[in-house]
Design a protein around this motif. Structure first.
Motif, short mmCIF file in Angstrom:
data_model
loop_
_atom_site.label_atom_id
_atom_site.label_comp_id
_atom_site.label_asym_id
_atom_site.label_seq_id
_atom_site.Cartn_x
_atom_site.Cartn_y
_atom_site.Cartn_z
N UNK A 44 0.81 -1.22 0.00
CA UNK A 44 0.00 0.00 0.00
C UNK A 44 0.84 1.27 0.00
N UNK A 45 2.16 1.13 0.15
CA UNK A 45 3.02 2.29 0.26
C UNK A 45 3.32 2.92 -1.10
N UNK A 46 3.37 4.23 -1.10
CA UNK A 46 3.84 4.96 -2.26
C UNK A 46 5.37 4.88 -2.26
N UNK A 47 6.02 5.22 -3.35
CA UNK A 47 7.49 5.21 -3.35
C UNK A 47 8.07 6.10 -2.23
N UNK A 48 7.48 7.27 -2.00
CA UNK A 48 7.98 8.15 -0.94
C UNK A 48 7.81 7.50 0.43
N UNK A 49 6.66 6.87 0.68
CA UNK A 49 6.43 6.19 1.96
C UNK A 49 7.39 5.02 2.14
N UNK A 50 7.65 4.28 1.07
CA UNK A 50 8.59 3.16 1.14
C UNK A 50 9.98 3.67 1.51
#
Length: 79
Positions: A44-50
């Protein structure tokens, strides 16, 4: 370690430990991302969240796991 190395329950317990020990601020970005991984999974993570998870949360998680393992070894040698 890796973002998928913890089950949801294990990650929840590790997250709570980090908060309880004052190692992460529950209002921080990394804490929010960790809670999202716990509730919705890493997919569910966006690249920024990852990136936040991998660079801010995961190093603290890994360091704490090593500390706890070291303490477990010390404690077991006293028996």
């Amino acid at each position: 370690m890796g973002i998928n190395n913890y089950g949801n329950e294990d990650l929840q317990l590790a997250y709570e430990d980090l908060v309880d020990e004052g190692l992460i601020d529950p209002s921080s970005d990394e804490a929010g991302v960790a809670r999202q991984v716990i509730s919705k999974g890493s997919d569910s993570l966006t690249p920024k969240q990852r990136y936040i998870y991998e660079t801010l949360f995961e190093p603290v998680l890994v360091r704490r796991a090593k500390e706890l393992e070291g303490q477990r070894i010390v404690d077991s040698n006293h028996d």
